[in-house]
Design a protein around this motif. Structure first.
Motif, PDB file in Angstrom:
ATOM      1  N   VAL A   1       0.853  -1.202   0.000  1.00 11.32           N
ATOM      2  CA  VAL A   1       0.000   0.000   0.000  1.00 11.32           C
ATOM      3  C   VAL A   1       0.886   1.248   0.000  1.00 11.32           C
ATOM      4  N   PHE A   2       1.741   1.378   1.006  1.00  6.60           N
ATOM      5  CA  PHE A   2       2.506   2.631   1.136  1.00  6.60           C
ATOM      6  C   PHE A   2       3.830   2.615   0.369  1.00  6.60           C
ATOM      7  N   ASP A   3       4.260   1.411  -0.085  1.00  5.10           N
ATOM      8  CA  ASP A   3       5.487   1.324  -0.893  1.00  5.10           C
ATOM      9  C   ASP A   3       5.187   1.450  -2.388  1.00  5.10           C
ATOM     10  N   ALA A   4       3.905   1.632  -2.740  1.00  2.00           N
ATOM     11  CA  ALA A   4       3.539   1.742  -4.158  1.00  2.00           C
ATOM     12  C   ALA A   4       4.297   2.915  -4.782  1.00  2.00           C
ATOM     13  N   ARG A   5       4.780   2.719  -6.022  1.00  4.97           N
ATOM     14  CA  ARG A   5       5.570   3.766  -6.681  1.00  4.97           C
ATOM     15  C   ARG A   5       4.808   4.338  -7.878  1.00  4.97           C
ATOM     16  N   ASP A   6       5.020   5.611  -8.134  1.00  4.87           N
ATOM     17  CA  ASP A   6       4.419   6.223  -9.323  1.00  4.87           C
ATOM     18  C   ASP A   6       5.382   6.095 -10.508  1.00  4.87           C
ATOM     19  N   CYS A   7       5.021   6.732 -11.628  1.00  6.64           N
ATOM     20  CA  CYS A   7       5.834   6.614 -12.856  1.00  6.64           C
ATOM     21  C   CYS A   7       7.259   7.124 -12.660  1.00  6.64           C
TER      22      CYS A   7
ATOM     23  N   GLY B   1       8.994   6.731  -9.940  1.00 11.80           N
ATOM     24  CA  GLY B   1       9.674   5.926  -8.941  1.00 11.80           C
ATOM     25  C   GLY B   1       9.492   6.434  -7.516  1.00 11.80           C
ATOM     26  N   LEU B   2       8.655   7.477  -7.344  1.00  7.65           N
ATOM     27  CA  LEU B   2       8.428   7.999  -5.987  1.00  7.65           C
ATOM     28  C   LEU B   2       7.438   7.115  -5.240  1.00  7.65           C
ATOM     29  N   ARG B   3       7.644   6.978  -3.915  1.00 12.62           N
ATOM     30  CA  ARG B   3       6.768   6.114  -3.121  1.00 12.62           C
ATOM     31  C   ARG B   3       5.627   6.924  -2.502  1.00 12.62           C
ATOM     32  N   LEU B   4       4.489   6.265  -2.342  1.00  9.65           N
ATOM     33  CA  LEU B   4       3.331   6.927  -1.733  1.00  9.65           C
ATOM     34  C   LEU B   4       3.669   7.324  -0.293  1.00  9.65           C
ATOM     35  N   GLY B   5       4.233   6.413   0.468  1.00 11.37           N
ATOM     36  CA  GLY B   5       4.679   6.698   1.831  1.00 11.37           C
ATOM     37  C   GLY B   5       3.600   6.425   2.882  1.00 11.37           C
ATOM     38  N   PHE B   6       4.073   5.952   4.030  1.00 13.39           N
ATOM     39  CA  PHE B   6       3.153   5.575   5.113  1.00 13.39           C
ATOM     40  C   PHE B   6       2.413   6.807   5.655  1.00 13.39           C
ATOM     41  N   ASP B   7       3.126   7.921   5.795  1.00  8.43           N
ATOM     42  CA  ASP B   7       2.504   9.133   6.350  1.00  8.43           C
ATOM     43  C   ASP B   7       1.355   9.614   5.462  1.00  8.43           C
ATOM     44  N   GLU B   8       1.541   9.506   4.151  1.00  5.79           N
ATOM     45  CA  GLU B   8       0.490   9.924   3.215  1.00  5.79           C
ATOM     46  C   GLU B   8      -0.748   9.032   3.377  1.00  5.79           C
ATOM     47  N   VAL B   9      -0.507   7.720   3.600  1.00  7.71           N
ATOM     48  CA  VAL B   9      -1.630   6.794   3.793  1.00  7.71           C
ATOM     49  C   VAL B   9      -2.387   7.169   5.070  1.00  7.71           C
TER      50      VAL B   9
ATOM     51  N   ARG C   1      -6.923   5.171  -3.934  1.00  3.59           N
ATOM     52  CA  ARG C   1      -5.855   6.168  -3.769  1.00  3.59           C
ATOM     53  C   ARG C   1      -4.516   5.624  -4.294  1.00  3.59           C
ATOM     54  N   VAL C   2      -4.250   4.351  -3.979  1.00  5.68           N
ATOM     55  CA  VAL C   2      -3.003   3.733  -4.460  1.00  5.68           C
ATOM     56  C   VAL C   2      -3.017   3.680  -5.989  1.00  5.68           C
ATOM     57  N   SER C   3      -4.134   3.250  -6.572  1.00  7.69           N
ATOM     58  CA  SER C   3      -4.222   3.134  -8.040  1.00  7.69           C
ATOM     59  C   SER C   3      -4.035   4.491  -8.688  1.00  7.69           C
ATOM     60  N   GLU C   4      -4.639   5.513  -8.100  1.00  3.68           N
ATOM     61  CA  GLU C   4      -4.516   6.869  -8.645  1.00  3.68           C
ATOM     62  C   GLU C   4      -3.052   7.319  -8.591  1.00  3.68           C
ATOM     63  N   PHE C   5      -2.394   7.016  -7.474  1.00  2.59           N
ATOM     64  CA  PHE C   5      -0.996   7.425  -7.304  1.00  2.59           C
ATOM     65  C   PHE C   5      -0.082   6.690  -8.288  1.00  2.59           C
ATOM     66  N   VAL C   6      -0.309   5.371  -8.421  1.00  2.00           N
ATOM     67  CA  VAL C   6       0.559   4.547  -9.283  1.00  2.00           C
ATOM     68  C   VAL C   6       0.381   4.928 -10.758  1.00  2.00           C
ATOM     69  N   GLY C   7      -0.852   5.283 -11.124  1.00  2.00           N
ATOM     70  CA  GLY C   7      -1.119   5.671 -12.518  1.00  2.00           C
ATOM     71  C   GLY C   7      -0.791   4.549 -13.475  1.00  2.00           C
ATOM     72  N   ASP C   8      -0.016   4.865 -14.507  1.00  2.00           N
ATOM     73  CA  ASP C   8       0.306   3.860 -15.532  1.00  2.00           C
ATOM     74  C   ASP C   8       1.527   3.017 -15.168  1.00  2.00           C
TER      75      ASP C   8
END
Lengths: 109, 426
Positions: free
Chosen positions: B367-373, B375-383, B403-410
């Motif tokens: 969940v919080f280690d998910a990366r966007d295009c 390579g940035l991580r969502l982060g536990f604090d953001e969750v 929220r994770v899907s939106e952050f990860v995008g493509d």
């Protein structure tokens, strides 16, 4: 990921750089197990230039640790960056691995 | 027109017909074995030769292996397939493979490159030989050879031209057949993985929502690949108790999925009749102490009392829990043991008293280690912040996945993702 194996004050030191993940951990596993086959009393892994480690990377060290325990060898980690240390603390792996601040601290304790 | 010109023209027509026949054979099948055998049979017949063969280059071993060997005696082909392989540079075929140049040898016995062992094994006597490299877009595929023309002492330059034209077609067709074979293999693996995913899904609770007295337990898991190493379970270890288990196996893919199946079985067996979640984790730890390749499990096991609303929680190296109350979100980091399967240890138990409307959220690091295009991580604090803003929402786990899907995008999701919720006072 880059893997360098060297000696420091008579001890084997594995210096790592980059990301340790499911793609890079098989190569790390191979190097680590070859070193452990020599049954070193102490093996220090220096994390100074590691930017990320995932669970498959941690499992590689767990496997190494289990091998070393069979002959009372010590697997020590040194110079762990803050981001990686958070992962270790999060997962309570600081209770499992011997974690030292510097290379000198590792080889002197 | 003089007779000799007429004979030449007739020969050229025959050659063209042969090439057209070969072309027809090539378009008739994508089966590599069938293709090479049919083409070489045709080549041997039209070029009026005693024997012909195709050696394939094995990229793993770096050697040439006989794939087709059509000789006067069928048993000779079998001997060559079973007993002879060539290094690059070894024999005429090896030389052709190494230099990727065709050769015409009028008398093999006079050629220092000639590999005599094949003849020694079969009893065949190689006289004249043409060997042509089969090269595709990704490099060497193999070498085609034709041996001993009938009614002539040796092959001619014209024979070489014809065999070269034929081999160019064969190389393209073989490459297509190899691609087709790879595609079929990939399709088979995909189907196997889809089946594995269905089987794995069957280990999870039948319904992702379970009402147990005043508690509602909810779970969502999404593997990064077809099969993953995340798991959750709802159990009633004793009457009046609601058990919620979440776990994350190290690694991904089929090995993690198989280990997950073992963990689910072992957990259900150990959980039965025990009200202490720490004891269950400890027993699970003993059972999984001999895992292969250092595999381990991070987990949380929470057992709620349906009468009082108290929850006993034990943690094994798993990310913190979120406790949602009317006032806000608290990150719970109870004293915990290391992951299961590493070393002999205890797992302390933390008691929490929930008020009606309170919720506990547990998640895996996907969940919080998910990366966007980038390579940035969502982060536990953001969750935590997201959960805080949406704590009044009913379907919080679904919103978190969104929220994770939106952050990860493509970007490709690298890790499995699991969220479970224990809600009190539904």
């Amino acid at each position: 990921m880059k893997i360098d194996v060297g000696d420091y004050k008579g001890n084997k030191v594995v210096s790592l750089a980059g990301e340790i993940d499911m793609h890079s951990s098989p190569a790390l596993r191979e190097r680590l197990l070859v070193l452990i086959r020599e049954r070193p009393q102490r093996l220090v892994v220096n994390f100074r230039d590691v930017s990320y480690i995932d669970s498959s990377g941690i499992a590689t060290f767990v496997e190494g640790l289990k091998h070393m325990r069979t002959y009372n060898g010590r697997l020590q980690f040194s110079e762990i960056p803050q981001g990686i240390m958070e992962i270790f603390s999060f997962s309570k792996l600081d209770k499992v691995f011997e974690i030292c601040g510097t290379l000198d601290e590792a080889v002197n304790c | 027109m003089p007779d000799y010109r007429l004979t030449e023209l007739e020969k050229k027509i025959d050659d063209l017909k042969m090439l057209m026949d070969v072309s027809a054979i090539i378009s008739s099948t994508l089966d590599l074995g069938e293709l090479t055998a049919l083409v070489m049979e045709k080549a041997k017949h039209v070029m009026r030769a005693d024997a012909c063969s195709i050696l394939l280059f094995n990229r793993k071993t770096g050697r040439l292996e006989f794939d087709v060997a059509l000789c006067t005696d069928a048993r000779d082909g079998e001997i060559l397939r079973q007993q002879v392989t060539l290094e690059l540079g070894e024999g005429i075929a090896g030389w052709v493979a190494e230099h990727q140049e065709p050769v015409l040898v009028k008398n093999a016995a006079d050629d220092s490159r000639f590999f005599t062992r094949a003849d020694a094994l079969t009893g065949f006597t190689t006289k004249s030989i043409i060997a042509v490299p089969l090269v595709g877009r990704e490099g060497l595929i193999g070498v085609a050879e034709i041996m001993n023309p009938r009614e002539r002492d040796s092959f001619s330059g014209h024979d070489l031209e014809i065999f070269l034209a034929l081999c160019r077609q064969v190389a393209v067709a073989m490459e297509n057949a190899l691609y087709h074979k790879d595609a079929l293999e990939r399709q088979r693996l995909r189907q196997e993985l889809e089946l594995a995913a269905t089987i794995q899904q069957s280990f999870l609770p039948v319904s992702p929502v379970k009402e147990m007295g005043p508690f509602r337990l909810t779970g969502i898991t999404i593997p990064a690949k077809h099969v993953g190493g995340d798991l959750y379970d709802f159990v009633e270890p004793l009457p009046g108790k609601a058990g919620l288990f979440i776990g994350d196996i190290s690694g991904k893919g089929v090995s993690a999925a198989l280990f997950m199946a073992k963990v689910m079985g072992d957990f259900r067996y150990q959980a039965h009749g025990i009200a202490d979640p720490g004891m269950v984790l400890q027993r699970l730890n003993q059972q999984l102490s001999d895992t292969p390749r250092g595999m381990f499990l991070t987990a949380i096991y929470a057992i709620a009392d349906q009468q009082t609303g108290s929850v006993a929680v034990a943690v094994a190296g798993h990310p913190p829990l979120l406790w949602i109350t009317a006032e806000g979100v608290t990150v719970l980091r109870p004293d915990a043991g290391p992951p299961v399967g590493i070393c002999d240890t205890d797992f302390p138990v933390k008691e929490i008293m929930l008020a009606p409307g309170d919720r506990l959220i547990m998640m895996t690091d996907g969940v919080f280690d998910a990366r966007d295009c980038n390579g940035l991580r969502l982060g536990f604090d953001e969750v935590v912040s997201f959960v805080g803003h949406n704590r009044q929402q009913d379907c919080l786990p679904e919103l978190m996945v969104g929220r994770v899907s939106e952050f990860v995008g493509d970007a490709e999701r690298a890790d499995d993702l699991t969220i479970v919720e224990m809600r009190y006072g539904v």
